[in-house]
Every structure is written in C-alpha cells, then in structure tokens.
Design an enzyme around this catalytic site. Structure first.
Site, PDB file in Angstrom:
ATOM      1  N   GLY A  18       2.644   2.129  10.672  1.00  0.00           N
ATOM      2  CA  GLY A  18       3.556   3.253  10.478  1.00  0.00           C
ATOM      3  C   GLY A  18       4.333   3.640  11.728  1.00  0.00           C
ATOM      4  N   GLU A  27      -5.050  -5.139  10.781  1.00  0.00           N
ATOM      5  CA  GLU A  27      -4.062  -4.074  10.909  1.00  0.00           C
ATOM      6  C   GLU A  27      -4.293  -3.325  12.227  1.00  0.00           C
ATOM      7  OE1 GLU A  27      -2.374  -3.051   6.750  1.00  0.00           O
ATOM      8  OE2 GLU A  27      -3.902  -1.607   7.304  1.00  0.00           O
ATOM      9  N   SER A  40       3.710  -2.284  10.229  1.00  0.00           N
ATOM     10  CA  SER A  40       5.174  -2.271  10.386  1.00  0.00           C
ATOM     11  C   SER A  40       5.840  -3.594   9.999  1.00  0.00           C
ATOM     12  CB  SER A  40       5.555  -1.858  11.816  1.00  0.00           C
ATOM     13  OG  SER A  40       5.128  -0.529  12.072  1.00  0.00           O
ATOM     14  N   GLU A  91      -6.746   4.531   8.118  1.00  0.00           N
ATOM     15  CA  GLU A  91      -6.594   5.962   7.819  1.00  0.00           C
ATOM     16  C   GLU A  91      -7.882   6.524   7.217  1.00  0.00           C
ATOM     17  OE1 GLU A  91      -2.906   5.560   5.643  1.00  0.00           O
ATOM     18  OE2 GLU A  91      -1.938   4.984   7.510  1.00  0.00           O
ATOM     19  N   GLY A 136       2.845  -1.171   4.239  1.00  0.00           N
ATOM     20  CA  GLY A 136       2.862   0.250   3.921  1.00  0.00           C
ATOM     21  C   GLY A 136       4.286   0.713   3.654  1.00  0.00           C
ATOM     22  N   GLY A 137       4.933   1.230   4.694  1.00  0.00           N
ATOM     23  CA  GLY A 137       6.262   1.843   4.565  1.00  0.00           C
ATOM     24  C   GLY A 137       7.261   1.008   3.777  1.00  0.00           C
ATOM     25  N   ASN A 193       0.866  -1.179   0.000  1.00  0.00           N
ATOM     26  CA  ASN A 193       0.000   0.000   0.000  1.00  0.00           C
ATOM     27  C   ASN A 193       0.903   1.230   0.000  1.00  0.00           C
ATOM     28  OD1 ASN A 193      -1.778   2.071   0.527  1.00  0.00           O
ATOM     29  ND2 ASN A 193      -2.288   1.393   2.614  1.00  0.00           N
ATOM     30  N   TRP A 194       0.993   1.880  -1.146  1.00  0.00           N
ATOM     31  CA  TRP A 194       1.919   3.016  -1.262  1.00  0.00           C
ATOM     32  C   TRP A 194       1.368   4.276  -0.593  1.00  0.00           C
ATOM     33  CZ3 TRP A 194       3.703   2.900  -7.163  1.00  0.00           C
ATOM     34  CH2 TRP A 194       4.331   1.671  -7.406  1.00  0.00           C
ATOM     35  N   LYS A 195       0.122   4.255  -0.216  1.00  0.00           N
ATOM     36  CA  LYS A 195      -0.547   5.422   0.382  1.00  0.00           C
ATOM     37  C   LYS A 195      -0.329   6.654  -0.498  1.00  0.00           C
ATOM     38  CE  LYS A 195       0.108   3.341   4.861  1.00  0.00           C
ATOM     39  NZ  LYS A 195       0.067   3.502   6.306  1.00  0.00           N
ATOM     40  N   HIS A 225      -9.482   1.005   5.259  1.00  0.00           N
ATOM     41  CA  HIS A 225      -8.173   1.184   5.902  1.00  0.00           C
ATOM     42  C   HIS A 225      -8.343   2.108   7.114  1.00  0.00           C
ATOM     43  CE1 HIS A 225      -4.037   2.457   6.563  1.00  0.00           C
ATOM     44  NE2 HIS A 225      -3.675   1.370   5.904  1.00  0.00           N
TER      45      HIS A 225
HETATM   46  C1  PEP Z   1      -0.721   0.056   6.174  1.00  0.00           C
HETATM   47  O1  PEP Z   1      -0.983   1.230   6.266  1.00  0.00           O
HETATM   48  O2  PEP Z   1      -1.516  -0.696   5.552  1.00  0.00           O
HETATM   49  C2  PEP Z   1       0.477  -0.449   6.809  1.00  0.00           C
HETATM   50  C3  PEP Z   1       0.489  -1.688   7.172  1.00  0.00           C
HETATM   51  O3  PEP Z   1       1.509   0.453   7.003  1.00  0.00           O
HETATM   52  P1  PEP Z   1       2.967   0.158   7.618  1.00  0.00           P
HETATM   53  O4  PEP Z   1       3.475  -1.113   6.984  1.00  0.00           O
HETATM   54  O5  PEP Z   1       3.776   1.343   7.232  1.00  0.00           O
HETATM   55  O6  PEP Z   1       2.801   0.003   9.067  1.00  0.00           O
END
Ligand code: PEP
Length: 251
Positions: A170, A164, A210, A94, A231-232, A6-8, A92
C-alpha cells in the site's frame, strides 16, 4: 501462475458488484493463469455467484480456526467452503500487525483451512526496520517454520505462499524485482528444507506489495515468482485485468 486480488475493506455492495462484473468480463478464461478475487466476507456469496462458470475463483481474506460455536463475529472454514470459496488468505500483515495475529494463530488457521478443503494463501514478509537491520530472512524463516510447524507435506503442497514485504504494501513502493526474487528463492529453499520430494519446486510463491501494471512484467518474469497478490490495483478492473494479461503473455 496465480493472480489474486485482495480487496481488503473496500467497496460498498453495488460497487463490489460492478467490480466483479468488470473483472469477469475482462479476464478471458485460460489455463495458463489462475485468477482469484478476495472480497470482504459480506460480498462472498454475491461474488461467487458472479464468478460462476467464469474461471475466476474466489477467496476469503481471513477465517477463524474453529468450525462452529460461540465465537461471535467470526467466520468458520466450513462456512467459507459452503459458499464456494477456493482460497483463503492467512496471516496477512494487516492481520498480524493490527489484530495481533501470531505465528501460532496462523498455524491454527492453516490447519483449519486444510481441514475444510480450502487452499490457504499464507502471507509472510518483513517490516522496513527488520530489512534495514538485515533480519529479513530471519523473519521469513520464523514465519514459515512456525507457520508450518507440524503440518504434513500433503498440506504444504496445497498451500500458496505470498511474499509481502510490509514496507511495500500500500505504499506505492514495490520491492525491486531482484529483492523479490532473492526473497522468493530463500522461501523456496526453506520449504525444500522441511518437505520431501519436489513439493518446493511446485509451490506457488506470489509476490505482493504495490504491484501494478507498470511493474508487473519485471516482477512476474523472475524465476521464483509464480504470481501476484494485489491490493490497491485489484480495486480497478482495468489494472487488475491488465496484470492478468501481462501474466498470460509471459506463459
Ligand atoms: C496486499 O495487501 O496484499 C497488497 C499487496 O496490497 P498493495 O498491492 O496495495 O500493496
């Protein structure tokens, strides 16, 4: 196993083009692990083209639940389908926390995704406060029950669920493998409660929060963890492809 990135809201156009090129080059096509990237809407067309014939699928990060009309700024499920998307992230944290997305809206978005032939990746997860007050399972139960309300088994069978925990997204602080496994087993039980047959056994439940190459093995080898939403670490082709390799080695 499914590894999805997920590049956000990250990367400018040229950077996105380089990233997808590196991912396509770094991920070998294999049957054991499905791979998907979810770039911002504006890069979907380009990313779908770059992924053609590569075995890497593309997903969107959100959708609107109407098919067309006067909804300025929104993107419809058939639009995503027509671009070549396979997946769409729904609910999600967010979206829930920053944009007021309720379980009712999530339910509408799920229905819209199924109608368009997209596979939704339904995100659920508790906040730190909810976990600390022993309400994590209650929250997961609500998000799953209301999210899937009135949705038939066939559609649920065509859904990926991502656990999640909000406190792990994040923050660099992943859930432990044991915490994640416990939540995944609970989610599978809940899916079992309101579907027939063996749907829950084959439902893919991804862990997100993470995930990085250093902790991927521990998480992915858990019995009820069927992949990861990243994500990251998905913003670096090296990290993302390394996680795909770890998943493949487990199969
Ligand atoms: C996400 O937002 O779906 C996620 C898992 O982010 P991160 O890996 O950065 O925690």
């Amino acid at each position: 196993m499914l590894i999805a990135g997920n590049w956000k809201m990250n990367k400018l156009r040229d950077e996105a083009s380089v990233l997808v090129g590196e991912i396509v080059g770094g991920v070998r096509r294999h049957d054991e692990v499905d791979v998907a990237v979810c770039p911002p809407f504006v890069y979907l067309d380009m990313v779908v083209s770059a992924c053609r014939e590569s075995g890497v699928d593309v997903g969107a990060q959100d959708l609107y639940y109407e098919t067309e009309g006067a909804y300025t700024g929104e993107i419809s499920p058939p639009m995503l389908k027509s671009l070549g998307c396979r997946y769409v992230i729904v609910g999600h944290s967010e979206r829930r926390n920053l944009f007021g997305e309720t379980d009712r809206i999530v339910n509408k978005k799920l229905r819209a995704a199924y109608s368009a032939g997209l596979i939704p990746i339904l995100c659920v997860g508790e906040t730190l406060e909810q976990r600390d007050s022993s309400r994590a399972f209650e929250v997961l139960n609500g998000q799953i029950t209301y999210g899937f309300e009135g949705i038939d088994d066939e559609c649920i069978a065509n859904t990926v669920i991502a656990y999640e925990p909000v406190w792990a997204i994040g923050t660099g602080q992943s859930a432990s493998a044991a915490q994640a496994e416990e939540a995944h087993a609970y989610i599978r039980e809940r899916v079992k409660d309101f579907t027939r047959g063996a749907i829950a056994d084959s439902t893919r439940i991804l862990y997100g929060g993470s995930v990085k190459p250093e902790n991927a093995l521990d998480l992915l080898k858990q019995q009820n963890i069927d992949g990861a939403l990243i994500g990251g670490a998905s913003l670096s082709a090296k990290s993302f492809c390394e996680i795909v390799r770890i998943a493949k080695a487990l199969k």
